[in-house]
Design an enzyme around this catalytic site. Structure first.
Site, PDB file in Angstrom:
ATOM      1  N   THR A  18       0.830  -1.208   0.000  1.00  0.00           N
ATOM      2  CA  THR A  18       0.000   0.000   0.000  1.00  0.00           C
ATOM      3  C   THR A  18       0.863   1.256   0.000  1.00  0.00           C
ATOM      4  OG1 THR A  18      -1.498  -1.270   1.401  1.00  0.00           O
ATOM      5  CG2 THR A  18      -2.004   1.041   1.127  1.00  0.00           C
ATOM      6  N   ARG A  22       7.889  -2.712   2.507  1.00  0.00           N
ATOM      7  CA  ARG A  22       8.079  -2.804   3.960  1.00  0.00           C
ATOM      8  C   ARG A  22       8.434  -4.220   4.342  1.00  0.00           C
ATOM      9  NH1 ARG A  22       3.067   0.612   6.401  1.00  0.00           N
ATOM     10  NH2 ARG A  22       3.605   2.444   5.193  1.00  0.00           N
ATOM     11  N   SER A 113       6.325   3.581   8.425  1.00  0.00           N
ATOM     12  CA  SER A 113       5.184   4.298   8.994  1.00  0.00           C
ATOM     13  C   SER A 113       4.950   3.954  10.458  1.00  0.00           C
ATOM     14  CB  SER A 113       3.956   4.001   8.139  1.00  0.00           C
ATOM     15  OG  SER A 113       2.878   4.776   8.561  1.00  0.00           O
ATOM     16  N   LYS A 126      10.090   4.023   0.027  1.00  0.00           N
ATOM     17  CA  LYS A 126       9.182   4.278  -1.091  1.00  0.00           C
ATOM     18  C   LYS A 126       9.655   5.472  -1.901  1.00  0.00           C
ATOM     19  CE  LYS A 126       5.763   7.176   1.212  1.00  0.00           C
ATOM     20  NZ  LYS A 126       4.341   7.492   1.285  1.00  0.00           N
ATOM     21  N   ASP A 277       2.138   9.318  14.057  1.00  0.00           N
ATOM     22  CA  ASP A 277       2.777   8.004  13.961  1.00  0.00           C
ATOM     23  C   ASP A 277       4.278   8.098  13.659  1.00  0.00           C
ATOM     24  OD1 ASP A 277       2.573   8.847  11.320  1.00  0.00           O
ATOM     25  OD2 ASP A 277       2.353   6.795  10.565  1.00  0.00           O
ATOM     26  N   ASP A 279       6.206   8.096  11.038  1.00  0.00           N
ATOM     27  CA  ASP A 279       6.724   9.022  10.029  1.00  0.00           C
ATOM     28  C   ASP A 279       5.923  10.315   9.938  1.00  0.00           C
ATOM     29  OD1 ASP A 279       4.555   7.609   9.008  1.00  0.00           O
ATOM     30  OD2 ASP A 279       5.210   7.886   6.943  1.00  0.00           O
ATOM     31  N   ARG A 282       0.163  10.235  10.117  1.00  0.00           N
ATOM     32  CA  ARG A 282      -1.136   9.895  10.710  1.00  0.00           C
ATOM     33  C   ARG A 282      -1.449  10.804  11.897  1.00  0.00           C
ATOM     34  NH1 ARG A 282      -2.181   3.413  10.733  1.00  0.00           N
ATOM     35  NH2 ARG A 282      -1.886   3.162   8.502  1.00  0.00           N
ATOM     36  N   THR A 344      -8.276   2.102  -0.730  1.00  0.00           N
ATOM     37  CA  THR A 344      -7.372   2.427   0.374  1.00  0.00           C
ATOM     38  C   THR A 344      -5.980   2.757  -0.151  1.00  0.00           C
ATOM     39  OG1 THR A 344      -8.562   1.056   1.925  1.00  0.00           O
ATOM     40  CG2 THR A 344      -6.228   1.401   2.373  1.00  0.00           C
ATOM     41  N   GLU A 363      -8.778   9.217   5.442  1.00  0.00           N
ATOM     42  CA  GLU A 363      -8.972   7.780   5.525  1.00  0.00           C
ATOM     43  C   GLU A 363      -9.265   7.381   6.964  1.00  0.00           C
ATOM     44  OE1 GLU A 363      -6.367   5.344   2.659  1.00  0.00           O
ATOM     45  OE2 GLU A 363      -5.054   6.865   3.475  1.00  0.00           O
ATOM     46  N   GLU A 364      -9.979   6.260   7.103  1.00  0.00           N
ATOM     47  CA  GLU A 364     -10.272   5.746   8.437  1.00  0.00           C
ATOM     48  C   GLU A 364      -8.997   5.355   9.182  1.00  0.00           C
ATOM     49  OE1 GLU A 364      -9.426   2.413   8.982  1.00  0.00           O
ATOM     50  OE2 GLU A 364      -8.814   2.329   6.879  1.00  0.00           O
ATOM     51  N   SER A 365      -7.925   5.099   8.440  1.00  0.00           N
ATOM     52  CA  SER A 365      -6.681   4.636   9.038  1.00  0.00           C
ATOM     53  C   SER A 365      -5.890   5.807   9.642  1.00  0.00           C
ATOM     54  CB  SER A 365      -5.848   3.900   7.997  1.00  0.00           C
ATOM     55  OG  SER A 365      -5.671   4.702   6.839  1.00  0.00           O
ATOM     56  N   ARG A 496      -9.288  -6.975   7.993  1.00  0.00           N
ATOM     57  CA  ARG A 496      -9.948  -5.852   8.655  1.00  0.00           C
ATOM     58  C   ARG A 496     -11.445  -5.911   8.374  1.00  0.00           C
ATOM     59  NH1 ARG A 496      -5.441  -3.313  10.104  1.00  0.00           N
ATOM     60  NH2 ARG A 496      -3.864  -2.624   8.623  1.00  0.00           N
TER      61      ARG A 496
HETATM   62  C1  G6P Z   1      -0.799   3.259   4.697  1.00  0.00           C
HETATM   63  C2  G6P Z   1      -1.215   4.220   3.648  1.00  0.00           C
HETATM   64  C3  G6P Z   1      -2.627   4.657   3.902  1.00  0.00           C
HETATM   65  C4  G6P Z   1      -3.546   3.477   3.999  1.00  0.00           C
HETATM   66  C5  G6P Z   1      -3.034   2.488   4.987  1.00  0.00           C
HETATM   67  C6  G6P Z   1      -3.854   1.235   4.873  1.00  0.00           C
HETATM   68  O1  G6P Z   1      -0.769   3.889   5.939  1.00  0.00           O
HETATM   69  O2  G6P Z   1      -0.364   5.334   3.646  1.00  0.00           O
HETATM   70  O3  G6P Z   1      -3.014   5.506   2.882  1.00  0.00           O
HETATM   71  O4  G6P Z   1      -4.828   3.857   4.395  1.00  0.00           O
HETATM   72  O5  G6P Z   1      -1.695   2.179   4.707  1.00  0.00           O
HETATM   73  O6  G6P Z   1      -3.241   0.197   5.510  1.00  0.00           O
HETATM   74  P1  G6P Z   1      -3.782  -1.274   5.376  1.00  0.00           P
HETATM   75  O7  G6P Z   1      -2.943  -2.015   6.365  1.00  0.00           O
HETATM   76  O8  G6P Z   1      -5.232  -1.234   5.797  1.00  0.00           O
HETATM   77  O9  G6P Z   1      -3.611  -1.706   3.946  1.00  0.00           O
HETATM   78 ZN    ZN Z   2       2.688   6.851   8.540  1.00  0.00          ZN
END
Ligand code: G6P
Ligand code: ZN
Length: 543
Positions: A18, A22, A113, A126, A277, A279, A282, A344, A363-365, A496
């Site tokens: 994403t 990593r 992150s 990245k 977070d 980096d 968030r 996402t 985003e919800e994240s 999730r």
């Molecule tokens: C990273 C991206 C976000 C994304 C998140 C989703 O933090 O920068 O844009 O929402 O990953 O993570 P996931 O673990 O749900 O794929």
């Molecule tokens: Zn981050």
């Protein structure tokens, strides 16, 4: 200094997820592993000779080693200049800001992150393009393809560059400029928000607590919140970045920021709490004994945007990722502006922002941001909230409750099932997909399924199509259950389950989210057969 061409063999697992590649630090420490990926980037991005690159990371373990390697490889690959953050530090939003401000060809950001750091933790890398945003899938696919066929890479045979003192030096024919990690970003923030109103708010006794989680935002928060805005010294916690983030999990949510949560839910809690977070992209926002969900936060920022100098003229549009609640859709509807639903991953917002279609995204994240850069931005969200509180002079909880009273509440929670065997996680996905036909029209308690699909997205700007972006079970009253596999984990699979129940009735708005969602959670367990298929009784994390 001579350029070395070093023979290597391809690794098969360098597919960017994403947000970049990593892996565990130990994976990156394998001979040639990092070098291969960096060469794959350079071979895929078509940078003109002499191009400028930005380089920095979140300071986690292996950051400095990686920076030295990348500098020597950049020099050997014909880059003309690299702007590197002092000490190798650049938060992700600061890197995006620097790429844009100095109009560089792009940048390399070193971070995993919110994943834990340290010798046994994770590392990541990245590439961001000249717009300051994460490379598009076309580019990351090309990088992956190049990583599978690589046979050699180029490296300048040179001593390490001094990273701790600002200034200019030469690495062969390439210039290395060590820049202040904070000042460009701080200046940008000052240009967006009403710093004097926030300064006045803080001077008037409004108490805040910002948790940098021993990660990269420490120096940024110290400069902006303390030096420029006058917050007291005890307003910041864990503000010294550590290579292992103090052994913590630098993810700003109710589970991983327990110290801040405890402070914000105590009797003598400050008025406002926030965390960022590893980096710095968030954010979590808290009021006195009150948690603002990221989805609500986005909706609130959109609804209050005209109180902020940078957004005074209104918003072109807004965007949210598919699993993010539809709270912002309701605001967009009221404002009569477009609202885009993307897969996402922040990279999907880039095209929309570049095309001028959206101003705010979230985003919800725990990510929110705007077109001021092309990454989500933790401190930006904190400053946005402080600015809107300075304008409205109301407690956080009151601002949110007024919002719900006007738009209704999209009660929201996410259940994460981490480190599952991949086959078990896939079994859940397949089970739901296999039942799409029988689900539509079926009633579960007070919920009736209106529509199910596997979300796919056609980018309105470049027409690219992304399929398989998560399962949606949509109910007739606007409630939703989303099931999706995480794209950022490094161990097994993370499933999730996103739960969202729409409630327009103010009489219910005081309810705790878990209480308000109790019925929908049971429906989700029934539809997914999650317990039966994975053997997991409880989620690992609830946010
Ligand atoms: C990273 C991206 C976000 C994304 C998140 C989703 O933090 O920068 O844009 O929402 O990953 O993570 P996931 O673990 O749900 O794929
Ligand atoms: Zn981050």
């Amino acid at each position: 200094m001579s350029t070395l061409t070093i023979a290597t063999h391809a690794f098969t697992d360098q597919k960017p997820g994403t947000s970049g590649l990593r892996k565990k630090v130990s994976v990156f420490q394998q001979p040639h592993y990092l070098e291969n990926f960096v060469q794959a980037i350079f071979d895929s991005i078509d940078a003109p000779k002499g191009a400028t690159l930005v380089l920095g990371g979140d300071g986690r373990y292996y950051n400095r080693t990686a920076i030295q390697i990348i500098l020597k490889m950049a020099a050997a690959n014909g880059f003309g200049k690299v702007l590197v953050g002092q000490g190798g530090i650049l938060s992700t939003p600061a890197a995006s800001c620097v790429i844009r401000k100095y109009k560089t060809f792009g940048g390399i950001i070193l971070s995993a992150s919110h994943n834990p750091g340290g010798v046994d933790g994770d590392f990541g890398i990245k590439f961001n393009s000249s717009n300051g945003g994460p490379a598009t899938e076309t580019v990351t696919d090309a990088i992956f393809a190049a990583s599978k066929t690589i046979t050699q890479y180029q490296l300048l045979d040179a001593p390490d560059v001094a990273l701790d003192i600002q200034g200019v030096s030469q690495l062969g024919e390439m210039t290395v400029e060590v820049i202040d990690s904070v000042s460009d970003y701080a200046e940008l923030m000052e240009s967006l928000f009403d710093f004097s109103a926030i300064r006045e708010l803080l001077a008037g006794g409004f108490r805040i607590k910002f948790d940098a989680m021993h990660a990269v935002t420490g120096p940024y928060a110290t400069e902006i919140l303390q030096r420029r805005l006058g917050a007291s010294a005890d307003s910041l916690m864990n503000a010294v970045p550590l290579e292992d983030f103090g052994g913590g999990h630098p993810d700003p949510n109710l589970t991983y920021a327990p110290d801040l949560v405890k402070i914000m839910f105590a009797d003598d809690a400050p008025d406002f709490g926030a965390a960022s977070d590893g980096d710095g992209d968030r954010n979590m926002i808290l009021g006195k004994r009150f948690f603002v969900t990221p989805s609500d936060s986005l909706a609130l920022l959109a609804a209050n945007a005209t109180l902020i100098p940078a957004y005074k003229a209104g918003l072109a549009g807004v965007a949210r990722s598919m699993p993010t609640s539809a709270a912002v859709d309701r605001v967009a509807h009221a404002l009569n502006i477009p609202c885009y639903e993307t897969p996402t991953g922040w990279k999907f917002f880039g095209n929309l922002m570049d095309a001028g279609k959206v101003t705010l995204c979230g985003e919800e994240s725990f990510g929110t941001g705007s077109n001021h850069i092309r990454e989500k931005d933790g401190l930006w969200a904190v400053l946005f909230w402080l600015n809107l509180i300075a304008a409205r002079r109301q407690p956080v909880a009151e601002i949110v409750r007024e919002h719900w009273a006007k738009y209704g509440r999209n009660v929201y929670s996410r259940y994460d099932y981490e480190a599952l065997p991949t086959a078990d996680a896939q079994a859940v996905m397949h089970h739901v997909q296999g039942n799409f036909g029988s689900l539509v029209g079926a009633t579960f308690g007070s919920y009736t399924v209106q529509h199910c699909d596997d979300f796919s997205y056609t980018d309105p700007v470049d027409g690219s199509v992304s399929t398989g972006q998560g399962i949606r079970v949509l109910f007739s009253d606007g409630s939703r259950i989303i099931v999706r596999l995480s794209g950022t984990g490094t161990e097994g699979a993370t499933l999730r389950v996103y739960l969202e129940a729409y409630d327009a009735n103010v009489a219910n708005h005081h309810l705790d989210a878990q209480q308000a969602l109790a019925e929908l959670i049971q429906v989700a367990l029934q539809i997914t057969q999650l317990k039966q298929l994975t053997g997991r009784e409880q989620p690992t994390v609830i946010t």
